[in-house]
Design a protein around this motif. Structure first.
Motif, PDB file in Angstrom:
ATOM      1  N   SER A  75       0.850  -1.190   0.000  1.00 35.80           N
ATOM      2  CA  SER A  75       0.000   0.000   0.000  1.00 35.80           C
ATOM      3  C   SER A  75       0.885   1.240   0.000  1.00 35.80           C
ATOM      4  CB  SER A  75      -0.959   0.004   1.191  1.00 35.80           C
ATOM      5  OG  SER A  75      -0.267   0.056   2.402  1.00 35.80           O
ATOM      6  N   ASP A  76       0.336   2.306  -0.545  1.00 36.97           N
ATOM      7  CA  ASP A  76       1.093   3.550  -0.627  1.00 36.97           C
ATOM      8  C   ASP A  76       0.883   4.378   0.632  1.00 36.97           C
ATOM      9  OD1 ASP A  76      -1.432   4.692  -0.910  1.00 36.97           O
ATOM     10  OD2 ASP A  76      -1.197   5.116  -3.042  1.00 36.97           O
ATOM     11  N   ASP A  86      -3.575   2.959   0.138  1.00 32.70           N
ATOM     12  CA  ASP A  86      -4.263   2.410  -1.032  1.00 32.70           C
ATOM     13  C   ASP A  86      -3.360   1.387  -1.700  1.00 32.70           C
ATOM     14  OD1 ASP A  86      -6.468   4.122  -0.749  1.00 32.70           O
ATOM     15  OD2 ASP A  86      -5.469   5.695  -1.896  1.00 32.70           O
ATOM     16  N   TYR A 141      -1.867  -0.487  -4.951  1.00 34.46           N
ATOM     17  CA  TYR A 141      -1.507   0.134  -6.229  1.00 34.46           C
ATOM     18  C   TYR A 141      -0.944  -0.919  -7.181  1.00 34.46           C
ATOM     19  CZ  TYR A 141       3.170   0.043  -4.184  1.00 34.46           C
ATOM     20  OH  TYR A 141       4.350  -0.356  -3.595  1.00 34.46           O
ATOM     21  N   ASP A 169       2.000  -2.313  -9.793  1.00 33.19           N
ATOM     22  CA  ASP A 169       3.433  -2.183 -10.019  1.00 33.19           C
ATOM     23  C   ASP A 169       3.715  -1.813 -11.479  1.00 33.19           C
ATOM     24  OD1 ASP A 169       3.149  -4.526 -11.500  1.00 33.19           O
ATOM     25  OD2 ASP A 169       4.049  -5.811  -9.975  1.00 33.19           O
TER      26      ASP A 169
END
Length: 90
Positions: free
Chosen positions: A6-7, A11, A13, A15
Motif C-alpha cells: 500500500s502507498d 491504497d 496500487y 506495479d
C-alpha cells in the motif's frame, strides 16, 4: 509471508507490470501490523471483537491511553510471526 503493498494513503496500487503490488518478508509483516492497528473495533462486520477500541479509549472526553496501548500491544503479540516487542513509540 506476502501481502498487498500500500502507498502512503494506504491504497493498494499497481506495479510497473500492471499487477497489484506485493511485498514480502519483513515488509509484509510491517504491512500486516499496520493494517491490524488501523482496524477500528466493530468495523469488521464478520467478527466485531476484532480491531482496536479507538472510540472507547482514545476518541473520548477522557482518553485511556494505558488501555489503548495495552490493546495495541496485545493485538500485535497475537500474530504468529511476532516473537517479542522490543520498542514501542507512539
Amino acid at each position: 509471508m506476502k501481502s498487498f503493498a500500500s502507498d502512503i494513503d494506504n491504497d493498494i496500487y499497481l506495479d510497473s507490470y500492471g499487477d497489484i503490488a506485493i511485498v514480502d518478508g519483513a515488509d509484509a509483516e510491517a504491512q500486516v501490523i499496520k493494517n491490524i492497528l488501523r482496524l477500528q473495533q466493530y468495523e469488521y462486520s464478520y467478527d466485531l471483537s476484532r480491531g482496536i477500541d479507538y472510540l472507547g479509549n482514545v476518541l473520548t472526553d477522557s482518553p485511556n491511553l494505558v488501555a489503548w496501548q495495552s490493546q495495541m500491544l496485545d493485538t500485535i503479540k497475537k500474530l504468529s510471526f511476532v516473537q517479542q516487542i522490543t520498542r514501542w513509540v507512539y
